[in-house]
Scaffold this motif. Structure first.
Motif, PDB file in Angstrom:
ATOM      1  N   MET A 264      70.897  41.490  12.314  1.00  0.00           N
ATOM      2  CA  MET A 264      71.000  42.711  13.106  1.00  0.00           C
ATOM      3  C   MET A 264      69.617  43.070  13.653  1.00  0.00           C
ATOM      4  O   MET A 264      68.622  43.072  12.915  1.00  0.00           O
ATOM      5  N   LYS A 265      69.548  43.368  14.929  1.00  0.00           N
ATOM      6  CA  LYS A 265      68.278  43.721  15.549  1.00  0.00           C
ATOM      7  C   LYS A 265      67.807  45.083  15.057  1.00  0.00           C
ATOM      8  O   LYS A 265      68.581  46.037  14.969  1.00  0.00           O
ATOM      9  N   ILE A 266      66.520  45.176  14.740  1.00  0.00           N
ATOM     10  CA  ILE A 266      65.932  46.442  14.294  1.00  0.00           C
ATOM     11  C   ILE A 266      65.444  47.216  15.521  1.00  0.00           C
ATOM     12  O   ILE A 266      64.655  46.700  16.318  1.00  0.00           O
ATOM     13  N   THR A 267      65.909  48.424  15.651  1.00  0.00           N
ATOM     14  CA  THR A 267      65.482  49.271  16.765  1.00  0.00           C
ATOM     15  C   THR A 267      64.641  50.458  16.303  1.00  0.00           C
ATOM     16  O   THR A 267      63.904  51.035  17.088  1.00  0.00           O
ATOM     17  N   ASP A 268      64.748  50.817  15.017  1.00  0.00           N
ATOM     18  CA  ASP A 268      63.981  51.937  14.466  1.00  0.00           C
ATOM     19  C   ASP A 268      63.118  51.404  13.325  1.00  0.00           C
ATOM     20  O   ASP A 268      63.558  51.304  12.187  1.00  0.00           O
ATOM     21  N   TRP A 269      61.900  51.058  13.646  1.00  0.00           N
ATOM     22  CA  TRP A 269      61.025  50.438  12.649  1.00  0.00           C
ATOM     23  C   TRP A 269      60.566  51.435  11.594  1.00  0.00           C
ATOM     24  O   TRP A 269      60.335  51.054  10.443  1.00  0.00           O
ATOM     25  N   ASP A 270      60.454  52.694  11.949  1.00  0.00           N
ATOM     26  CA  ASP A 270      60.095  53.699  10.948  1.00  0.00           C
ATOM     27  C   ASP A 270      61.189  53.811   9.895  1.00  0.00           C
ATOM     28  O   ASP A 270      60.909  53.867   8.691  1.00  0.00           O
ATOM     29  N   ASP A 271      62.431  53.832  10.325  1.00  0.00           N
ATOM     30  CA  ASP A 271      63.541  53.900   9.386  1.00  0.00           C
ATOM     31  C   ASP A 271      63.626  52.637   8.537  1.00  0.00           C
ATOM     32  O   ASP A 271      63.945  52.690   7.345  1.00  0.00           O
ATOM     33  N   ALA A 272      63.317  51.503   9.126  1.00  0.00           N
ATOM     34  CA  ALA A 272      63.397  50.235   8.394  1.00  0.00           C
ATOM     35  C   ALA A 272      62.458  50.204   7.198  1.00  0.00           C
ATOM     36  O   ALA A 272      62.747  49.554   6.190  1.00  0.00           O
ATOM     37  N   TYR A 273      61.327  50.920   7.320  1.00  0.00           N
ATOM     38  CA  TYR A 273      60.356  50.942   6.221  1.00  0.00           C
ATOM     39  C   TYR A 273      60.320  52.279   5.485  1.00  0.00           C
ATOM     40  O   TYR A 273      59.426  52.510   4.666  1.00  0.00           O
ATOM     41  N   ALA A 274      61.290  53.140   5.744  1.00  0.00           N
ATOM     42  CA  ALA A 274      61.389  54.417   5.029  1.00  0.00           C
ATOM     43  C   ALA A 274      62.164  54.205   3.740  1.00  0.00           C
ATOM     44  O   ALA A 274      63.251  53.623   3.750  1.00  0.00           O
ATOM     45  N   ASN A 275      61.618  54.664   2.645  1.00  0.00           N
ATOM     46  CA  ASN A 275      62.299  54.522   1.357  1.00  0.00           C
ATOM     47  C   ASN A 275      62.917  55.830   0.877  1.00  0.00           C
ATOM     48  O   ASN A 275      64.110  55.890   0.578  1.00  0.00           O
ATOM     49  N   ALA A 276      62.113  56.880   0.809  1.00  0.00           N
ATOM     50  CA  ALA A 276      62.587  58.140   0.226  1.00  0.00           C
ATOM     51  C   ALA A 276      63.833  58.665   0.931  1.00  0.00           C
ATOM     52  O   ALA A 276      64.740  59.207   0.294  1.00  0.00           O
ATOM     53  N   ALA A 277      63.899  58.494   2.245  1.00  0.00           N
ATOM     54  CA  ALA A 277      65.026  59.022   3.017  1.00  0.00           C
ATOM     55  C   ALA A 277      66.345  58.374   2.636  1.00  0.00           C
ATOM     56  O   ALA A 277      67.419  58.928   2.903  1.00  0.00           O
ATOM     57  N   HIS A 278      66.280  57.226   1.993  1.00  0.00           N
ATOM     58  CA  HIS A 278      67.495  56.490   1.646  1.00  0.00           C
ATOM     59  C   HIS A 278      67.738  56.439   0.143  1.00  0.00           C
ATOM     60  O   HIS A 278      68.584  55.676  -0.323  1.00  0.00           O
ATOM     61  N   ILE A 279      66.986  57.238  -0.609  1.00  0.00           N
ATOM     62  CA  ILE A 279      67.153  57.285  -2.066  1.00  0.00           C
ATOM     63  C   ILE A 279      67.551  58.698  -2.462  1.00  0.00           C
ATOM     64  O   ILE A 279      66.747  59.630  -2.328  1.00  0.00           O
ATOM     65  N   PRO A 280      68.781  58.910  -2.942  1.00  0.00           N
ATOM     66  CA  PRO A 280      69.183  60.258  -3.371  1.00  0.00           C
ATOM     67  C   PRO A 280      68.266  60.770  -4.487  1.00  0.00           C
ATOM     68  O   PRO A 280      67.951  60.049  -5.439  1.00  0.00           O
ATOM     69  N   GLY A 281      67.804  62.012  -4.349  1.00  0.00           N
ATOM     70  CA  GLY A 281      66.928  62.591  -5.359  1.00  0.00           C
ATOM     71  C   GLY A 281      65.575  61.920  -5.444  1.00  0.00           C
ATOM     72  O   GLY A 281      64.957  61.884  -6.518  1.00  0.00           O
ATOM     73  N   ALA A 282      65.087  61.417  -4.316  1.00  0.00           N
ATOM     74  CA  ALA A 282      63.830  60.666  -4.317  1.00  0.00           C
ATOM     75  C   ALA A 282      62.675  61.462  -4.913  1.00  0.00           C
ATOM     76  O   ALA A 282      61.841  60.918  -5.644  1.00  0.00           O
ATOM     77  N   GLU A 283      62.606  62.756  -4.610  1.00  0.00           N
ATOM     78  CA  GLU A 283      61.489  63.565  -5.097  1.00  0.00           C
ATOM     79  C   GLU A 283      61.446  63.636  -6.616  1.00  0.00           C
ATOM     80  O   GLU A 283      60.371  63.825  -7.204  1.00  0.00           O
ATOM     81  N   ARG A 284      62.595  63.479  -7.243  1.00  0.00           N
ATOM     82  CA  ARG A 284      62.625  63.510  -8.709  1.00  0.00           C
ATOM     83  C   ARG A 284      61.802  62.367  -9.280  1.00  0.00           C
ATOM     84  O   ARG A 284      61.048  62.538 -10.254  1.00  0.00           O
TER      85      ARG A 284
END
Length: 270
Positions: free
Chosen positions: A1-21
Motif C-alpha cells: 500500500m502506498k504511503i501518503t501520510d508519512w507523519d502518521d506512518a511514524y506516529a506511535n502514540a496516536a495509535h496506542i490506546p492509553g498511550a500517556e499511561r
C-alpha cells in the motif's frame, strides 16, 4: 500500500490506546529500580547529557549490557528508560544506560558519535563480553555501533550480541516527516546514518525485534535490516513479538524472564 501520510506512518502514540499511561509509568518504574539499585554516574564528555547511569548487579558481574533509549533522537533519557536495566541485572549483567544530547541541539550523526564515546567509557569500566540493545531511535543507534569503522577494532571484538527493538534502520523516510524540522536531516546524512544502507562488521550477531501490533513502517524497518545485513555476512535474527505495540514491547527486556532478556543473553535464539 502506498504511503501518503508519512507523519502518521511514524506516529506511535496516536495509535496506542492509553498511550500517556505508558509514558507516565516509565519514570515511576525507573525510580522504583533506583531505590533498590542506585546507579553510578559516569561522564563520557563535558556536555550536560553526556553521562551514563551504570547499574551493577549484587552478584558477580557476568558482562556488560549497554542500553540506549528511544524518543526519535529528541526526547527522553535514562530517567524514563532506566527500568529496562532490571532484566539484564537479574542475570549478573552490569547495565549502562546511555544519556545523549538531543536534537535539535545536535544532529543524528553527532548523537552516533556520542553513543560511540559512551560505549568506550562503559567498556573501560566493566570487563567481559558486551551486549548492546536499544529501543526505537536507540535501536538505530546500537546498530550504528556495529557498522564498519564506528568503533575501534579491539572494542568491537568484545560485542557478542546486538538487539535492536523497534529500530529505525533507514532514515530516508523521515525526510518526509514534520519531525525533520527538529532532526534537521538532509539526504546526505540520511544515507550516511542509515544502518540498512551501510556495511556491518563481519560476522556480527544482531537480532531485530518488533511488536506484532506496531505500525507497519516499524515492522518493515525491522525486517529490512534483518534481510539486508544477512546478505552482508551478519548473523541475523528477526523477532516479531505477538500482541504488543511500540510502548509495551520493551517490557520483555525489563522482565528478567522476558523473551528479549533471554534473547539478548543468548538463553534463546531468535
Amino acid at each position: 500500500m502506498k504511503i501518503t501520510d508519512w507523519d502518521d506512518a511514524y506516529a506511535n502514540a496516536a495509535h496506542i490506546p492509553g498511550a500517556e499511561r505508558f509514558l507516565s509509568e516509565w519514570p515511576v518504574r525507573t525510580e522504583t529500580l533506583r531505590a533498590k539499585v542506585a546507579p553510578v554516574i559516569l561522564h563520557y564528555g563535558e556536555g550536560a547529557r553526556q553521562v551514563i547511569d551504570l547499574y551493577r548487579p549484587e552478584s558477580a558481574v557476568q558482562g556488560l549490557t549497554i542500553i540506549v533509549h528511544g524518543g526519535y533522537w529528541m526526547r527522553f533519557s535514562p530517567d524514563e528508560f532506566g527500568f529496562l536495566a532490571e532484566g539484564p541485572l537479574a542475570h549478573g549483567q552490569a547495565v549502562a544506560m546511555v544519556r545523549y544530547t538531543l536534537a535539535p541541539e545536535v544532529r543524528i550523526a553527532e548523537i552516533t558519535a556520542e553513543v560511540a564515546a559512551a560505549v568506550a567509557v562503559a567498556a573501560r569500566e566493566v570487563p567481559g563480553p558486551i551486549r548492546l540493545t536499544g529501543h526505537s531511535a536507540g535501536g538505530h543507534l546500537v546498530t550504528r555501533m556495529v557498522c564498519a569503522d564506528v568503533l575501534p577494532e579491539e572494542l568491537a571484538r568484545r560485542i557478542v550480541h546486538v538487539v535492536s527493538v523497534s529500530g529505525v534502520h533507514d532514515l530516508r523516510p523521515l525526510l518526509r516527516t514534520q519531525m525533520n524540522a527538529t532532526l534537521r536531516l538532509d539526504p546526505a546524512e540520511a544515507l550516511a546514518e542509515s544502518p540498512a544502507l551501510l556495511i556491518p562488521r563481519e560476522g556480527i550477531r544482531v537480532t531485530c525485534a518488533v511488536g506484532g501490533q506496531e505500525r507497519p513502517e516499524f515492522i518493515r524497518q525491522n525486517d529490512l535490516l534483518a534481510n539486508v545485513w544477512q546478505g552482508l555476512g551478519a548473523d541475523m535474527g528477526a523477532l516479531h513479538l505477538p500482541g504488543v505495540h511500540h510502548f509495551d514491547v520493551i517490557d520483555a527486556l525489563a522482565d528478567p524472564d522476558g523473551v528479549l532478556t533471554r534473547c539478548l543473553l543468548d538463553q534463546s535464539r531468535a
